[in-house]
Design a protein around this motif. Structure first.
Motif, mmCIF file in Angstrom:
data_model
loop_
_atom_site.group_PDB
_atom_site.id
_atom_site.type_symbol
_atom_site.label_atom_id
_atom_site.label_comp_id
_atom_site.label_asym_id
_atom_site.label_seq_id
_atom_site.Cartn_x
_atom_site.Cartn_y
_atom_site.Cartn_z
ATOM 1 N N CYS A 6 69.639 45.162 8.264
ATOM 2 C CA CYS A 6 69.774 44.941 6.828
ATOM 3 C C CYS A 6 70.038 43.460 6.585
ATOM 4 C CB CYS A 6 70.925 45.783 6.269
ATOM 5 S SG CYS A 6 71.188 45.525 4.499
ATOM 6 N N TYR A 7 69.296 42.881 5.661
ATOM 7 C CA TYR A 7 69.509 41.481 5.309
ATOM 8 C C TYR A 7 70.598 41.379 4.243
ATOM 9 C CZ TYR A 7 65.368 39.836 7.857
ATOM 10 O OH TYR A 7 64.455 39.506 8.820
ATOM 11 N N PRO A 8 71.701 40.663 4.522
ATOM 12 C CA PRO A 8 72.774 40.526 3.545
ATOM 13 C C PRO A 8 72.459 39.519 2.436
ATOM 14 C CG PRO A 8 73.329 39.336 5.532
ATOM 15 C CD PRO A 8 72.036 40.054 5.797
ATOM 16 N N LYS A 9 71.416 38.693 2.646
ATOM 17 C CA LYS A 9 70.977 37.724 1.639
ATOM 18 C C LYS A 9 69.476 37.556 1.786
ATOM 19 C CE LYS A 9 71.476 33.473 4.259
ATOM 20 N NZ LYS A 9 70.925 32.241 3.821
ATOM 21 N N ASP A 10 68.845 36.884 0.843
ATOM 22 C CA ASP A 10 67.408 36.621 0.946
ATOM 23 C C ASP A 10 67.134 35.823 2.220
ATOM 24 O OD1 ASP A 10 67.209 37.858 -1.492
ATOM 25 O OD2 ASP A 10 66.630 36.056 -2.603
ATOM 26 N N ILE A 11 66.130 36.250 2.981
ATOM 27 C CA ILE A 11 65.778 35.582 4.229
ATOM 28 C C ILE A 11 64.313 35.179 4.186
ATOM 29 C CG2 ILE A 11 65.565 35.838 6.749
ATOM 30 C CD1 ILE A 11 68.458 35.810 5.852
ATOM 31 N N GLY A 12 64.086 33.870 4.254
ATOM 32 C CA GLY A 12 62.729 33.331 4.309
ATOM 33 C C GLY A 12 62.374 32.976 5.743
ATOM 34 N N GLU A 13 61.187 32.437 5.943
ATOM 35 C CA GLU A 13 60.728 32.093 7.292
ATOM 36 C C GLU A 13 61.614 31.078 7.989
ATOM 37 O OE1 GLU A 13 56.664 31.265 7.936
ATOM 38 O OE2 GLU A 13 55.988 33.033 6.842
ATOM 39 N N ASN A 14 62.289 30.218 7.244
ATOM 40 C CA ASN A 14 63.117 29.166 7.847
ATOM 41 C C ASN A 14 64.603 29.494 7.837
ATOM 42 O OD1 ASN A 14 60.804 27.572 8.292
ATOM 43 N ND2 ASN A 14 60.891 26.833 6.199
ATOM 44 N N ASP A 15 64.941 30.751 7.565
ATOM 45 C CA ASP A 15 66.348 31.159 7.460
ATOM 46 C C ASP A 15 66.820 32.038 8.613
ATOM 47 O OD1 ASP A 15 66.692 29.891 4.931
ATOM 48 O OD2 ASP A 15 65.695 31.584 3.967
ATOM 49 N N GLY A 16 66.120 32.014 9.735
ATOM 50 C CA GLY A 16 66.507 32.845 10.868
ATOM 51 C C GLY A 16 65.970 34.266 10.756
ATOM 52 N N ALA A 17 64.782 34.402 10.194
ATOM 53 C CA ALA A 17 64.175 35.727 10.003
ATOM 54 C C ALA A 17 63.988 36.448 11.339
ATOM 55 C CB ALA A 17 62.814 35.586 9.316
ATOM 56 N N PHE A 18 64.028 37.773 11.289
ATOM 57 C CA PHE A 18 63.762 38.622 12.442
ATOM 58 C C PHE A 18 62.365 38.293 12.964
ATOM 59 C CE2 PHE A 18 62.105 42.537 14.271
ATOM 60 C CZ PHE A 18 63.174 43.035 15.001
ATOM 61 N N GLU A 19 62.247 38.010 14.267
ATOM 62 C CA GLU A 19 60.953 37.711 14.874
ATOM 63 C C GLU A 19 60.613 38.805 15.869
ATOM 64 O OE1 GLU A 19 60.955 33.850 16.685
ATOM 65 O OE2 GLU A 19 60.982 32.833 14.761
ATOM 66 N N TYR A 20 59.319 39.145 15.944
ATOM 67 C CA TYR A 20 58.898 40.158 16.900
ATOM 68 C C TYR A 20 57.475 39.880 17.381
ATOM 69 C CZ TYR A 20 56.195 42.257 13.110
ATOM 70 O OH TYR A 20 55.299 42.474 12.098
ATOM 71 N N ILE A 21 57.142 40.498 18.495
ATOM 72 C CA ILE A 21 55.790 40.441 19.028
ATOM 73 C C ILE A 21 55.240 41.858 18.981
ATOM 74 C CG2 ILE A 21 54.359 39.933 21.038
ATOM 75 C CD1 ILE A 21 56.554 37.930 21.891
ATOM 76 N N PRO A 22 54.178 42.090 18.216
ATOM 77 C CA PRO A 22 53.621 43.434 18.125
ATOM 78 C C PRO A 22 53.190 43.961 19.493
ATOM 79 C CG PRO A 22 52.672 42.015 16.445
ATOM 80 C CD PRO A 22 53.459 41.132 17.374
ATOM 81 N N ASN A 23 53.336 45.248 19.689
ATOM 82 C CA ASN A 23 52.963 45.907 20.935
ATOM 83 C C ASN A 23 51.943 46.982 20.626
ATOM 84 O OD1 ASN A 23 52.822 47.150 23.420
ATOM 85 N ND2 ASN A 23 54.821 48.108 23.272
ATOM 86 N N GLU A 24 50.731 46.833 21.135
ATOM 87 C CA GLU A 24 49.688 47.825 20.896
ATOM 88 C C GLU A 24 49.530 48.778 22.077
ATOM 89 O OE1 GLU A 24 46.245 45.587 19.814
ATOM 90 O OE2 GLU A 24 47.207 44.770 18.034
#
Length: 76
Positions: A6-24
């Motif tokens: 859950c994001y406690p505040k607005d999160i943009g790309e430069n705010d430490g956003a959750f990063e992932y690598i898709p797995n197919e």
């Protein structure tokens, strides 16, 4: 295992956003510290960022993707 984020505040790309690598793949990913399996690196931009508004919730199966908190470029 599925985890709730859950994001406690607005999160943009430069705010430490959750990063992932898709797995197919159909199986879980075996992760060796610091090494991303080569078949998941399909392009130079293989990492995805999940941005969101304050209060947004998302579910992640952490056995099926590689993930991390992104780096913030806007420290408080």
């Amino acid at each position: 295992s599925v985890k709730v984020f859950c994001y406690p505040k607005d999160i943009g790309e430069n705010d430490g956003a959750f990063e992932y690598i898709p797995n197919e793949r159909d199986e879980n990913i075996t992760y060796i510290r610091g090494k991303v399996p080569e078949d998941l690196k399909k392009s130079d931009n293989y990492r995805k960022k999940l941005t969101g508004k304050s209060g947004e919730v998302f579910l992640v199966d952490t056995n099926r993707i590689l993930h991390r908190a992104g780096y913030t470029e806007n420290p408080r």
